[in-house]
Each structure stands twice: as structure tokens, then as C-alpha cells.
Write a protein that holds these residues in place. Structure first.
Motif, short mmCIF file in Angstrom:
data_model
loop_
_atom_site.label_atom_id
_atom_site.label_comp_id
_atom_site.label_asym_id
_atom_site.label_seq_id
_atom_site.Cartn_x
_atom_site.Cartn_y
_atom_site.Cartn_z
N GLY A 57 7.91 -5.07 16.07
CA GLY A 57 7.14 -6.33 16.24
C GLY A 57 5.68 -6.20 15.81
N ALA A 58 5.06 -5.16 16.70
CA ALA A 58 3.63 -4.81 16.60
C ALA A 58 2.99 -4.26 15.34
N GLU A 61 3.15 -7.08 12.63
CA GLU A 61 2.14 -8.02 12.85
C GLU A 61 0.98 -7.47 12.47
N MET A 62 0.63 -6.12 12.63
CA MET A 62 -0.55 -5.27 11.95
C MET A 62 -0.47 -5.33 10.50
N PHE A 63 0.80 -5.09 9.89
CA PHE A 63 0.66 -5.22 8.41
C PHE A 63 0.60 -6.40 7.64
N THR A 64 1.27 -7.55 8.48
CA THR A 64 0.93 -8.62 8.10
C THR A 64 -0.35 -9.24 7.76
N ARG A 74 8.25 -7.57 5.42
CA ARG A 74 9.45 -8.17 5.58
C ARG A 74 10.19 -7.04 6.98
N CYS A 75 10.72 -7.67 8.08
CA CYS A 75 11.31 -6.92 8.94
C CYS A 75 12.80 -7.03 8.96
N PRO A 89 15.41 -1.97 6.16
CA PRO A 89 14.46 -0.95 6.81
C PRO A 89 13.76 -1.75 7.85
N ASP A 90 13.21 -1.22 8.73
CA ASP A 90 12.50 -1.76 10.26
C ASP A 90 11.50 -2.57 9.20
N ILE A 91 10.49 -1.86 8.53
CA ILE A 91 9.42 -2.88 7.82
C ILE A 91 9.50 -2.26 6.43
#
Length: 110
Positions: A57-58, A61-64, A74-75, A89-91
């Protein structure tokens, strides 16, 4: 024929396509399981824990916040990598392809 003359064949594995993978999911074969398709193999995913969920989640948010216009973060969503792979994938990030994803999901589940 003697035992030593018997021909043994190696077992062969079956590589699944995304179409087969979705068909198995549609009939409930993976109910209550976290799996993904990697190079034709159905791989069981490890369960999430609080640390993992918080980290993903963190990071998302940082990448977004840092992503330029047109780049979608995408998560833990399926990523189309061809006929026999669809990892989650996670991110991941990609150029905004939301309309094509909507069409692909509709086709994959019909």
C-alpha cells in the motif's frame, strides 16, 4: 522382454493457456485459493500478512504520486504477458490501458 529392456518415458507436464486457466477458475477449481499463471504453470501464491499489505500500500501510494500523467500504477492485479502467463505482481505500472483491459476482462470471462 526383460525388465532392463523396458523403455521408460519421462512424465510430461501440461502447460496451460490463459483461456484454460480462466475456464478452470470459472468452474470453481481454484475456489478459496490464491493462484496465478506463470509460463503455463499454475502457481500457488503465498498468503498476505499485515507487513506485506502495508508495504504494498505504501509503495503504491508513493509510485502513484510520482507517476507522470498517463502512467497507471496497479496493485496486485493480473498482468497480461501473453498466452500462457498472467502473474499478479505486487506493483506494476503501464500506460493507461483501461478501455482495453475492460474489453479483455469481458472476453476472458464470457
Amino acid at each position: 522382454m526383460k525388465y532392463r529392456d523396458t523403455i521408460f518415458s519421462e512424465p510430461r507436464t501440461h502447460r496451460f493457456t490463459r483461456e484454460e486457466y480462466y475456464a478452470m477458475g470459472d468452474i470453481g477449481l481454484f475456489a478459496d485459493q490464491r493462484v496465478e499463471l506463470i509460463e503455463g504453470e499454475i502457481v500457488e501464491m503465498s498468503p498476505h500478512n499485515k507487513f506485506h499489505a502495508g508495504s504494498v500500500g505504501a509503495t503504491a501510494e508513493m509510485f502513484t504520486k510520482a507517476a507522470p500523467p498517463g502512467l497507471v500504477v496497479r496493485c496486485q492485479l493480473p498482468l497480461d504477458l501473453g498466452l500462457s502467463s498472467e502473474p499478479e505482481p505486487d506493483i506494476s505500472s503501464e500506460l493507461n490501458q483501461l478501455p482495453s483491459y475492460a474489453a479483455a476482462w469481458k472476453c476472458a470471462t464470457e
